[in-house]
Design a protein around this motif. Structure first.
Motif, short mmCIF file in Angstrom:
data_model
loop_
_atom_site.label_atom_id
_atom_site.label_comp_id
_atom_site.label_asym_id
_atom_site.label_seq_id
_atom_site.Cartn_x
_atom_site.Cartn_y
_atom_site.Cartn_z
N THR A 51 0.83 -1.20 0.00
CA THR A 51 0.00 0.00 0.00
C THR A 51 0.87 1.25 0.00
O THR A 51 1.91 1.31 0.65
CB THR A 51 -0.97 0.02 1.20
OG1 THR A 51 -1.73 1.22 1.15
CG2 THR A 51 -0.23 -0.05 2.52
N ARG A 52 0.42 2.23 -0.72
CA ARG A 52 1.12 3.52 -0.80
C ARG A 52 0.41 4.56 0.06
O ARG A 52 0.67 5.75 -0.09
CB ARG A 52 1.17 4.04 -2.23
CG ARG A 52 1.90 3.24 -3.32
CD ARG A 52 3.02 2.39 -2.90
NE ARG A 52 3.86 2.00 -4.03
CZ ARG A 52 4.12 0.76 -4.39
NH1 ARG A 52 3.57 -0.24 -3.70
NH2 ARG A 52 4.90 0.50 -5.41
N SER A 53 -0.44 4.12 0.95
CA SER A 53 -1.17 5.06 1.80
C SER A 53 -0.34 5.39 3.03
O SER A 53 0.11 4.51 3.75
CB SER A 53 -2.50 4.42 2.23
OG SER A 53 -2.95 4.99 3.43
N HIS A 77 4.56 8.49 -3.80
CA HIS A 77 4.70 7.41 -2.82
C HIS A 77 5.26 6.16 -3.47
O HIS A 77 4.78 5.73 -4.52
CB HIS A 77 3.35 7.08 -2.19
CG HIS A 77 2.70 8.24 -1.53
ND1 HIS A 77 1.46 8.14 -0.94
CD2 HIS A 77 3.09 9.52 -1.33
CE1 HIS A 77 1.12 9.30 -0.43
NE2 HIS A 77 2.09 10.16 -0.66
N ARG A 110 -5.80 9.55 -4.29
CA ARG A 110 -5.84 8.52 -3.25
C ARG A 110 -6.78 8.92 -2.12
O ARG A 110 -7.61 8.14 -1.69
CB ARG A 110 -4.44 8.29 -2.69
CG ARG A 110 -4.41 7.29 -1.54
CD ARG A 110 -3.03 7.23 -0.90
NE ARG A 110 -2.01 7.06 -1.92
CZ ARG A 110 -1.75 5.93 -2.54
NH1 ARG A 110 -2.42 4.84 -2.19
NH2 ARG A 110 -0.84 5.87 -3.47
N GLU A 111 -6.63 10.16 -1.63
CA GLU A 111 -7.42 10.55 -0.47
C GLU A 111 -8.89 10.72 -0.83
O GLU A 111 -9.76 10.51 0.01
CB GLU A 111 -6.88 11.85 0.15
CG GLU A 111 -5.40 11.90 0.46
CD GLU A 111 -4.83 10.67 1.17
OE1 GLU A 111 -5.58 9.76 1.53
OE2 GLU A 111 -3.60 10.60 1.33
N GLU A 131 -9.74 7.11 -0.34
CA GLU A 131 -9.47 6.52 0.97
C GLU A 131 -10.15 7.28 2.11
O GLU A 131 -10.60 6.67 3.07
CB GLU A 131 -7.96 6.48 1.21
CG GLU A 131 -7.60 5.80 2.52
CD GLU A 131 -6.12 5.52 2.66
OE1 GLU A 131 -5.44 5.43 1.62
OE2 GLU A 131 -5.66 5.40 3.81
N GLU A 134 -3.96 0.00 -6.05
CA GLU A 134 -3.05 1.06 -6.48
C GLU A 134 -3.29 1.45 -7.93
O GLU A 134 -3.06 2.60 -8.32
CB GLU A 134 -1.60 0.62 -6.28
CG GLU A 134 -1.21 0.50 -4.81
CD GLU A 134 -1.41 1.80 -4.04
OE1 GLU A 134 -1.09 2.88 -4.57
OE2 GLU A 134 -1.90 1.73 -2.88
#
Lengths: 477, 581
Positions: free
Chosen positions: A172-174, A399, B238-239, B242, B257
């Motif tokens: 994961t890249r979070s 990331h 992403r955010e 997420e 991803e």
């Protein structure tokens, strides 16, 4: 298995199909999560009552027992300085394989150059050589700003170990997932997000130095307790240890102060956890820190801490390590290292330059300050991931996956770059990023087992049957 | 109708359970409390639960006489309905306090002379990013609007009669969290609250997400405005998934991803008229964007779809295709923008989003680790209404289900902002804005060790662990209790400073103390009096008695007012006060 034989765990490459099996694993380890959830923020009765942290039932005694197994006191426990580089530090700008054509092609404004190369755009981009001719590793350079780290690396009987291609094996890249996984010492595979931290679990399984009631074993420089310490005994967040007095009206008599403290202690004791243990830690920390004269501290000869908040915190940590025997861990953060644009590697004022500058000077100062003190110490520096191999269009990086980890301490076998080099060719990457070949849990486990002399690695970095089990990397004497 | 207090079993959901207090308050209307549908309230717990206090503790920033009186008049359901229509609530008094804080006192200091500059004194409310940026162009001068922005939010929390509205705004601020202390956010953060959070806090969530995606504060914070087809930046993409929509369940995401990469591609070209555009000159400086318009400095921060930066072609996210490999010729000016708008609509419409938002809301307001049944109910309200927020709140606080959501086994801690503001609401101190920045404090007002040192009680909130816009990471402040148990010393310190007039700019005099304790309350009754004030008497009996014992011990040596101050401070410091009712 040795770390050379370890490969990426199959099924973790991140495709949708493979994620299904990960979810199944997550469900099957829910009991682990439930058990560890009982550890919570303030400790667990597991060790004292003999209860297995991995039992399928949550611990029934979530409250920290008052009477611990009394310790012998004995020698001071080794001091742990845990540093988290928040945001994902670009490992390839810390340890750069300058001669690797894949690296050269992928980087531009952030590229570090072999000084002998024709076409060096600017002298500031010339790297300083770190390692050369090591079988299995490319030659590594560092940016000039990291000269203090190179000095620590090069000195005889070096105490500085570096790990590249290290970190979480979860792709994961979070930020949040990875920070959670690394601070909790687990991965997304093993269990869902964990509340407890690896160091918290270390503290609850190593209590032989504990004597008496009320603990101040560690703190994080923050308003929130760092997850690394979650679940630990005697830990509390302390944003500024120089400003941590007992809350009472100035000028109040000692009798009133004692009465107030007694009232608070009694109420919180009756109310129970999670506030009770927190209050005990607070009161103990207040008592300890009030006896520390931060203003008059003189570091060892020739030691200069960087004049930043981070540098000040390092200096305070060193002072506390030397003078507060029962304080075992301090956790710090620096960042943000999340350089999506204008990474700034080569000149003062650049985002990563300034961060690397204070990190390098800070580690050098801390080492010199601590090395002649009688107390053993270990510093562990980690980051949630490295960054993309390829630079983006904003002179930054996004990331990535494998990154750099640093360990420095009394018994560290320094002067080496540990880990298997995975290569940077297209087939060797994970969606464009350098992979992880050294699991951070192995580094953490070795710090705990060897430097902190706690054999409970099965709890601190829990195994995943058939998938992961702790094995030392081999960087500790 | 007599209803002796008794302990209900959990099976007797229809049993009417009244506390002595509720009987006294309900008056002639009878002992029945009615749910939203008119059915009798099921009150699940032994005496020690007051549904009205529960509602006030959760949906206001702290108990005060005004809200207590309103709920006693309107009842549980009536109060909820009233508060869910904030525009009908006259808030002139609170806005006057906020405006007075902004206009009346100079916090901006001329960087050359070091003197307060009334000509530059202004508020930061209802301004465009350009206006704020032009007013406060430098990093030092930016500290004023930063402090003022957080102060405005805290003052509204303390004084507004639209309590539920600002409580919901606080919640959504944390879902769409940007960092007030990031460079240039002093010109963007407050406009974000005013244009993204406040319009939709009780509105439609899809509209909030779209407004958030297009606003300069989020654009800057997550680097979206620089994302282009040559190198899409994934940060916001992403955010968006997420944090703002799908979320994670048990640490696992439904997206992977590759999805993040594809979303980043869809959002290329989603940008703003940025400082770089203004300073460095944009490729088409005169007319660009969607719809095409001329832009100058006064348009700083405005949303611009920079079509030439958009990556056209098919993208697939969670199995759905956006965009096409076949493009019309000529290309209409806004072509390509709808890919992202459709994406956001689709993301918001997914079940994962409903569950994610429901889970976050329940954790924020009620309990850690909510049961799936409760999540499903609230998520269902979200989904079946087409992502409307009011139905979620109504479902969550439906009194019919108080059994399920009652907190006796599910403690919810008072978060730092709520802790500080509740103390203000309970004691109604005099706020002396001039003292906050007196001559002696001028250096602190500019910078010093902290920009908050000129507004100490806001600074206290930070030390305890929270301030509006103060979260550096986009995930916002956590909902779980354990994140906040560590800030105990700072809580106690604030409580002590407030009670003893050590908190800069806040003061309590004898009259204010009378307001807390009643007039001429005997010293032996002070702890219970404070208990009534801050918690309608529901604090832990042991805490109250132990505090009274402490006060009795001090009585010979302290004045009456000093005793009251110390008692108030200790009540705020009690362990049971750290949790909501």
């Amino acid at each position: 298995m040795s770390h050379e034989e370890r490969t990426l765990v199959p099924g973790l490459e991140g495709t949708c199909e493979e994620k299904l099996s990960r979810r199944d694993l997550a469900r099957s380890f829910r009991t682990l999560r439930t058990a560890l959830a009982g550890v919570g923020a303030v400790g667990v009765g597991a060790t004292a009552s003999g209860q297995d942290l991995f039992s399928s039932q949550p611990p029934t005694e979530s409250r920290l027992p008052k009477q611990q197994v009394p310790g012998t006191g004995g020698a001071k426990p080794a001091f742990l300085l845990s540093i988290f580089l928040r945001g994902g530090a670009d490992g390839l700008s810390i340890l750069a394989p300058c001669d690797d054509p894949n690296y050269q092609a992928a980087r531009n404004a952030t590229r570090i150059w072999n000084p002998a190369d024709v076409g060096l755009p600017d002298p500031s981009m010339a790297g300083i050589p770190l390692t050369a001719g090591i079988p299995g590793l490319p030659d590594f350079w560092m940016p000039q700003v990291l000269q203090p780290l190179k000095d620590l690396f090069d000195e005889p009987n070096s105490k500085l170990a570096l790990f590249h291609a290290s970190g979480s094996v979860d792709p994961t890249r979070s930020h949040f997932e990875q920070q959670n996984q690394m601070e909790s010492g687990t991965t997304g595979n093993a269990s869902p997000p964990q509340p407890s931290g690896w160091c918290g679990r270390h503290l609850v399984t190593k209590t032989d130095h504990f004597i008496g009631k009320g603990l101040f074993r560690g703190f994080s420089y923050s308003n929130f307790l760092a997850q690394t310490l979650n679940g630990g005994q005697g830990v509390t967040p302390i944003p500024d240890p120089t400003n941590y007095a007992f809350p009472i009206k100035p000028g109040a008599s000692q009798a009133q102060e004692d009465a107030r403290a007694d009232a608070l202690e009694t109420m919180y004791d009756k109310f129970g956890d999670p506030l009770d243990t927190s209050m005990e830690s607070v009161l103990k920390a207040i008592a300890v820190l009030n006896n520390v004269d931060f203003d008059s501290y003189t570091p060892a000869t020739g030691v200069m801490y960087p004049p930043t908040k981070f540098g000040t915190e390092l200096k305070q940590a060193a002072q506390l390590a030397k003078t507060v025997d029962k304080l075992e861990v301090v956790q710090l953060n620096t960042g943000s290292w999340d350089t999506h644009d204008a990474q700034g590697v080569f000149a003062a004022g650049g985002r990563m330059y300034d961060l690397m500058d204070e990190l390098a000077k800070g580690l050098e100062a801390f080492k010199k300050d601590m090395v002649d003190d009688g107390r053993e110490f270990i510093v562990l520096v980690m980051t949630e991931f490295g960054r993309t191999l390829a630079e983006n269009s904003s002179a930054g990086t996004d990331h990535g996956h494998g990154g750099v980890t640093i360990a420095m301490g009394t018994n560290v076998i320094g002067g080496q770059v540990y880990g298997t080099w995975p290569g940077l060719a297209p087939g060797q990457l994970d969606i464009g990023d350098m992979v992880t070949t050294t699991d951070i849990r192995d580094i953490i486990g070795e710090v705990v087992a060897s430097a902190l002399k706690n054999p409970n690695t099965g709890i601190v970095v829990p195994p995943e049957p058939g998938v992961y089990e702790y094995a030392p990397v081999g960087f500790m004497a | 109708m007599d209803s002796p207090v008794k302990s209900p079993s959990k099976q007797s959901l229809r049993q009417i359970e009244l506390t002595r207090r509720t009987v006294m308050k309900s008056g002639a209307a009878g002992a029945l409390m009615l749910g939203l549908s008119g059915r009798a309230l099921a009150s699940p717990m032994a005496s020690g639960f007051d549904p009205e206090l529960f509602l006030l503790d959760r949906l206001t920033f702290g108990l005060n006489d005004d809200m207590l009186s309103e709920i006693q008049t309107r009842g549980y359901a009536g109060w909820l309905t009233w508060q869910l229509n904030p525009s009908a609530i006259n808030d002139a008094a609170a806005e006057a306090i906020v405006a007075d804080a902004e206009f009346g006192y100079p916090l901006w200091f001329d960087e050359t002379t070091g003197l307060p500059n009334p000509a530059k004194m202004t508020n930061v409310l209802n301004k465009t990013p350009a206006e704020l940026f032009l007013q406060f162009p430098g990093e030092t001068s930016g500290t004023t609007p930063v402090a003022m922005s957080a102060l405005a939010v805290m003052l509204r929390a303390a004084y507004s009669r639209r309590q539920l509205f600002y409580v919901m705004a606080d919640f959504w601020q944390n879902v769409h969290s940007t960092f007030l202390l990031q460079e240039n956010q002093h010109a963007l953060w407050m406009p974000f609250q005013e244009n993204v959070i406040y319009p939709y806090a009780l509105g439609n969530y899809a509209n909030m997400v779209k407004a958030s995606a297009k606003h300069s504060s989020m654009m800057l914070y997550l680097n979206q405005y620089r994302s282009d087809k040559t190198s899409p930046i994934e940060n916001y993409a992403r955010e968006l998934m997420e944090l703002h929509t799908l979320g994670l369940k048990d640490g696992v995401s439904v997206f992977d991803e590759i999805d993040v990469e594809e979303v980043a591609k869809i959002l290329t070209g989603w940008s703003m008229h940025s400082l770089e555009d203004i300073i460095e000159g944009y490729p088409n400086p005169d007319t660009y964007g969607c719809p095409a318009q001329t832009m100058d400095l006064n348009d700083y921060g405005k949303f611009v779809f920079k079509q030439e930066k958009h990556l056209f072609g098919k993208k697939t996210v969670l199995g759905k295709v956006y965009g096409s490999n076949v493009l019309p010729f000529p290309l209409p000016g806004c072509y390509g923008l709808s890919e992202g708008e459709d994406l956001i609509d689709d993301l918001v419409a997914r079940d994962e989003t409903a569950e994610h938002m429901a889970t976050r809301m329940i954790e924020w307001f009620l309990m850690d680790d909510p049961p799936q049944a409760l999540i499903d109910r609230v998520a269902g309200a979200f989904s079946s209404s087409g992502s409307e927020i009011v139905p979620m709140v109504q479902e969550l606080f439906d009194p019919t289900f108080l059994n399920e959501i009652h907190p006796s086994d599910n403690l919810k801690i008072r978060r730092p902002i709520n802790y500080v503001v509740a103390a203000l609401r309970a004691s109604n101190p005099t706020i002396d804005m001039e003292e906050l920045c007196s001559e002696n404090l001028i250096p602190n007002c500019i910078a010093g060790s902290s920009i908050w040192s000129g507004i100490k009680w806001v600074g206290s909130s930070i030390e305890i662990g929270q301030v509006p816009g103060g979260r550096p990471s986009p995930d916002g402040y956590p909902g779980e209790n354990e994140a906040y148990v560590g800030g105990l010393r700072a809580r106690l310190q604030f409580a002590m400073e407030l009670a003893h007039d050590l908190s800069l700019g806040l003061s309590l005099d004898s009259t204010k103390l009378d307001g807390i304790f009643g007039v001429a309350t005997p010293t032996t009754d002070l702890a219970e009096a404070a208990n009534q004030k801050v918690a309608l008497g529901y604090l832990d009996n042991f805490d109250v008695r132990r505090i009274q014992t402490y006060i009795n011990k001090l009585t010979p040596s302290l004045s009456y007012d000093d005793l009251r101050r110390e008692c108030f401070s200790m009540i705020l410091s009690a362990p049971s006060y750290q949790y909501l009712h």
